[in-house]
Design a protein around this motif. Sequence first.
Motif, mmCIF file in Angstrom:
data_model
loop_
_atom_site.group_PDB
_atom_site.id
_atom_site.type_symbol
_atom_site.label_atom_id
_atom_site.label_comp_id
_atom_site.label_asym_id
_atom_site.label_seq_id
_atom_site.Cartn_x
_atom_site.Cartn_y
_atom_site.Cartn_z
ATOM 1 N N LEU A 81 41.619 -9.903 -26.823
ATOM 2 C CA LEU A 81 41.495 -11.379 -27.351
ATOM 3 C C LEU A 81 40.479 -12.116 -26.785
ATOM 4 O O LEU A 81 39.654 -12.848 -27.298
ATOM 5 N N ALA A 82 40.062 -11.918 -25.437
ATOM 6 C CA ALA A 82 39.072 -12.685 -24.767
ATOM 7 C C ALA A 82 37.814 -11.787 -25.408
ATOM 8 O O ALA A 82 36.835 -12.712 -25.350
ATOM 9 N N LEU A 83 37.723 -10.748 -25.311
ATOM 10 C CA LEU A 83 36.529 -9.951 -25.611
ATOM 11 C C LEU A 83 36.202 -10.284 -27.161
ATOM 12 O O LEU A 83 34.979 -10.444 -27.374
ATOM 13 N N MET A 84 37.259 -10.293 -28.258
ATOM 14 C CA MET A 84 36.918 -10.508 -29.592
ATOM 15 C C MET A 84 36.424 -12.094 -29.725
ATOM 16 O O MET A 84 35.586 -12.330 -30.432
ATOM 17 N N THR A 85 37.027 -12.968 -28.752
ATOM 18 C CA THR A 85 36.666 -14.349 -28.634
ATOM 19 C C THR A 85 34.890 -14.537 -28.557
ATOM 20 O O THR A 85 34.364 -15.180 -29.183
ATOM 21 N N TRP A 86 34.731 -13.873 -27.563
ATOM 22 C CA TRP A 86 33.126 -13.682 -26.951
ATOM 23 C C TRP A 86 32.215 -12.874 -28.076
ATOM 24 O O TRP A 86 31.311 -13.616 -28.587
ATOM 25 N N ILE A 87 32.730 -12.034 -28.789
ATOM 26 C CA ILE A 87 32.037 -11.251 -29.761
ATOM 27 C C ILE A 87 32.155 -12.273 -31.148
ATOM 28 O O ILE A 87 30.782 -12.328 -31.638
ATOM 29 N N ILE A 88 32.914 -12.903 -31.402
ATOM 30 C CA ILE A 88 33.043 -13.983 -32.689
ATOM 31 C C ILE A 88 31.921 -14.883 -32.346
ATOM 32 O O ILE A 88 31.069 -15.297 -33.268
#
Length: 191
Positions: free
Chosen positions: A81-88
């Motif tokens: 979740l944290a990683l995908m937030t950053w990628i988005i």
Amino acid sequence: MNLAHLPGMLFSPGAGWVDLMHARPTRARLLTTVFVPFALIPPAMILIAAGDLGARLFPGVSIATWILVAATFLAAECVTLALMTWIILEAARTHHGVPRDYDAFVVAVVAPVPMWLSALALPTGSVALIVGCALAGLAASAFLVRHGVRAMLGVREVTDAGSVALIVTCAGALAWATMVAIVVVPAAMQS
């Protein structure tokens, strides 16, 4: 967030996304009403499927190992979740968006819902159905990302939104494959 809007969110940057933007639920509310309940589905399905499909594919794996695998899967979902937030956030920035951390977080919480729901196929024991549901979940998640970045992150051009969706979907698929490996590798090592 009203989950009844989810089907409309798949096909339009307006349907459901506008309501979500106006409601602006807190991060804590999104975590407790969307992320936690849906993120618990795959670990629960892993444990349910362990006695049937798990036992057929990986005989000799103990229930303690399956519990550890399910817990590790849940922890990986939290990290993702944290990683995908950053990628988005970063993908939207590079494609002419005007993103905010909160908005990227919202998309990161909503987009994997179809993937989490696809785990409901695990107890069926049908590998073809499981793979089919996972692929359908991935496609639905890509549509959610595409429309979510247009609605929430200011990526107005359809081609830019498609590019962001492609980047995020590839990253999400890689994350999902990693999480599947979290399940398969320990089980295969113990079989």
